[in-house]
Write a protein that holds these residues in place. Structure first.
Motif, PDB file in Angstrom:
ATOM      1  N   LEU A 147      13.180  62.937  20.290  1.00  0.00           N
ATOM      2  CA  LEU A 147      14.404  62.628  20.734  1.00  0.00           C
ATOM      3  C   LEU A 147      15.028  61.787  19.940  1.00  0.00           C
ATOM      4  O   LEU A 147      16.229  61.709  19.537  1.00  0.00           O
ATOM      5  CB  LEU A 147      14.121  61.886  22.169  1.00  0.00           C
ATOM      6  CG  LEU A 147      15.500  61.278  22.931  1.00  0.00           C
ATOM      7  CD1 LEU A 147      16.327  62.452  23.168  1.00  0.00           C
ATOM      8  CD2 LEU A 147      15.210  60.441  24.134  1.00  0.00           C
ATOM      9  N   MET A 148      14.463  60.698  19.175  1.00  0.00           N
ATOM     10  CA  MET A 148      15.147  59.749  18.478  1.00  0.00           C
ATOM     11  C   MET A 148      15.674  60.586  17.058  1.00  0.00           C
ATOM     12  O   MET A 148      16.588  60.283  16.631  1.00  0.00           O
ATOM     13  CB  MET A 148      14.127  58.518  18.112  1.00  0.00           C
ATOM     14  CG  MET A 148      13.979  57.688  18.972  1.00  0.00           C
ATOM     15  SD  MET A 148      15.219  57.024  20.109  1.00  0.00           S
ATOM     16  CE  MET A 148      16.138  56.276  18.979  1.00  0.00           C
ATOM     17  N   ARG A 149      14.871  61.569  16.675  1.00  0.00           N
ATOM     18  CA  ARG A 149      15.334  62.472  15.649  1.00  0.00           C
ATOM     19  C   ARG A 149      16.544  63.056  15.923  1.00  0.00           C
ATOM     20  O   ARG A 149      17.531  63.209  15.347  1.00  0.00           O
ATOM     21  CB  ARG A 149      14.328  63.377  15.020  1.00  0.00           C
ATOM     22  CG  ARG A 149      14.494  64.380  14.028  1.00  0.00           C
ATOM     23  CD  ARG A 149      13.552  65.300  13.694  1.00  0.00           C
ATOM     24  NE  ARG A 149      13.406  66.148  14.720  1.00  0.00           N
ATOM     25  CZ  ARG A 149      12.303  67.255  14.848  1.00  0.00           C
ATOM     26  NH1 ARG A 149      11.369  67.342  13.819  1.00  0.00           N
ATOM     27  NH2 ARG A 149      12.052  68.004  15.840  1.00  0.00           N
ATOM     28  N   THR A 150      16.590  63.645  17.342  1.00  0.00           N
ATOM     29  CA  THR A 150      17.735  64.412  17.678  1.00  0.00           C
ATOM     30  C   THR A 150      18.996  63.634  17.779  1.00  0.00           C
ATOM     31  O   THR A 150      20.036  63.620  17.118  1.00  0.00           O
ATOM     32  CB  THR A 150      17.469  65.049  19.095  1.00  0.00           C
ATOM     33  OG1 THR A 150      16.510  66.203  18.877  1.00  0.00           O
ATOM     34  CG2 THR A 150      18.743  65.825  19.496  1.00  0.00           C
ATOM     35  N   LEU A 151      18.799  62.427  18.530  1.00  0.00           N
ATOM     36  CA  LEU A 151      19.626  61.444  18.489  1.00  0.00           C
ATOM     37  C   LEU A 151      20.377  60.851  17.113  1.00  0.00           C
ATOM     38  O   LEU A 151      21.556  60.479  17.158  1.00  0.00           O
ATOM     39  CB  LEU A 151      19.554  60.269  19.497  1.00  0.00           C
ATOM     40  CG  LEU A 151      19.324  60.794  20.896  1.00  0.00           C
ATOM     41  CD1 LEU A 151      18.832  59.442  21.735  1.00  0.00           C
ATOM     42  CD2 LEU A 151      20.390  61.175  21.439  1.00  0.00           C
ATOM     43  N   LEU A 152      19.430  60.675  16.284  1.00  0.00           N
ATOM     44  CA  LEU A 152      19.949  60.270  14.884  1.00  0.00           C
ATOM     45  C   LEU A 152      20.820  61.113  14.215  1.00  0.00           C
ATOM     46  O   LEU A 152      21.544  60.611  13.186  1.00  0.00           O
ATOM     47  CB  LEU A 152      18.404  59.949  13.794  1.00  0.00           C
ATOM     48  CG  LEU A 152      17.895  58.741  14.125  1.00  0.00           C
ATOM     49  CD1 LEU A 152      16.865  58.571  13.357  1.00  0.00           C
ATOM     50  CD2 LEU A 152      18.804  57.289  14.092  1.00  0.00           C
ATOM     51  N   SER A 153      21.043  62.382  14.447  1.00  0.00           N
ATOM     52  CA  SER A 153      21.990  63.177  13.888  1.00  0.00           C
ATOM     53  C   SER A 153      23.323  63.277  14.685  1.00  0.00           C
ATOM     54  O   SER A 153      24.127  63.762  14.337  1.00  0.00           O
ATOM     55  CB  SER A 153      21.574  64.728  14.233  1.00  0.00           C
ATOM     56  OG  SER A 153      21.393  65.056  15.391  1.00  0.00           O
ATOM     57  N   GLU A 154      23.251  62.246  15.694  1.00  0.00           N
ATOM     58  CA  GLU A 154      24.554  61.958  16.449  1.00  0.00           C
ATOM     59  C   GLU A 154      25.332  63.112  16.904  1.00  0.00           C
ATOM     60  O   GLU A 154      26.555  63.394  16.636  1.00  0.00           O
ATOM     61  CB  GLU A 154      25.436  61.243  15.513  1.00  0.00           C
ATOM     62  CG  GLU A 154      25.182  59.786  14.869  1.00  0.00           C
ATOM     63  CD  GLU A 154      26.353  59.010  14.391  1.00  0.00           C
ATOM     64  OE1 GLU A 154      27.209  59.588  14.158  1.00  0.00           O
ATOM     65  OE2 GLU A 154      25.837  57.800  14.066  1.00  0.00           O
ATOM     66  N   PRO A 155      24.588  63.878  17.821  1.00  0.00           N
ATOM     67  CA  PRO A 155      25.317  65.008  18.654  1.00  0.00           C
ATOM     68  C   PRO A 155      26.296  64.614  19.815  1.00  0.00           C
ATOM     69  O   PRO A 155      26.231  63.643  20.251  1.00  0.00           O
ATOM     70  CB  PRO A 155      23.839  65.533  19.338  1.00  0.00           C
ATOM     71  CG  PRO A 155      23.095  64.476  19.758  1.00  0.00           C
ATOM     72  CD  PRO A 155      23.223  63.329  18.278  1.00  0.00           C
TER      73      PRO A 155
END
Length: 213
Positions: A147-155
């Protein structure tokens, strides 16, 4: 403005109707749950929204994000994050390097990346695990890292595909609290598909039930 689906219809190449004229709106900060039995097309719907739909299917209708039609954009330009039920972490990268991959997607410069990743690890309860092999993590830890990896891409929108189904009951409750709390902070629209009514109840948003055609 959020995420808006307008008359989304998905058919197989052979003409089998999977989803018929689905329209819904997910506002910023809202978690919209889509439920239905296995095989009804829940995961296929998420692939269509994210721009990952297989050539085995034919899609019609429009997907709008913040008032812009993104239906014909490639997946990498849609800025929609997709979190699967299996926390897919790159096995050849450490936990911290997995999170840093999200920063690369948004072209974050390398000078700041370690500091940002360390903060994200702390937020996820993974402090000190930057160099850890992902395979040594528990199921809940893998889910938090993914989840944090996904959120770090700022979707600008987030899709959740049965995000808690592979977790035990105690971990499932913990992950609901963690994920839904982060979503509230980010104020982005979230579409979650699930077969578990408790997931939809915990999301505290609207629910749509897909029926077999």
């Amino acid at each position: 403005m959020g995420l808006v689906l307008k008359k989304i219809t998905i058919k197989s190449q052979e003409g089998k109707l999977l989803i018929r004229a689905l329209s819904l709106k997910v506002s910023n900060g809202e978690i919209y749950s889509v439920m239905g039995p296995s095989g009804v097309g829940k995961s296929t719907l998420l692939d269509a929204i994210a721009g990952n739909l297989s050539d085995m299917f034919i899609l019609s209708g429009t997907v709008e994000l913040d008032g812009v039609d993104i239906s014909f954009l490639p997946s990498e330009r849609r800025r929609i994050g997709l979190l699967y039920q299996d926390a897919v972490l790159f096995p050849h990268l450490s936990v911290g390097q997995n999170l840093a991959f999200g920063l690369k997607i948004k072209n974050q410069n390398r000078f700041n990346s370690k500091k940002i990743v360390d903060k994200a690890l702390w937020q996820a309860g993974l402090e000190g695990l930057y160099d850890r092999d992902p395979e040594t993590l528990s199921g809940g830890q893998k889910s938090r890292a993914a989840l944090m990896r996904t959120l770090l891409s700022e979707p600008r929108a987030l899709l959740l595909d049965e995000p808690f189904s592979n977790l035990d009951l105690d971990t499932r409750e913990e992950m609901r609290t963690f994920i839904f709390g982060l979503i509230a902070e980010r104020n982005i629209p979230v579409l979650m598909v699930t077969h578990d009514a408790d997931d939809a109840l915990a999301a505290r948003g609207p629910t749509h039930v897909l029926q077999p055609n």
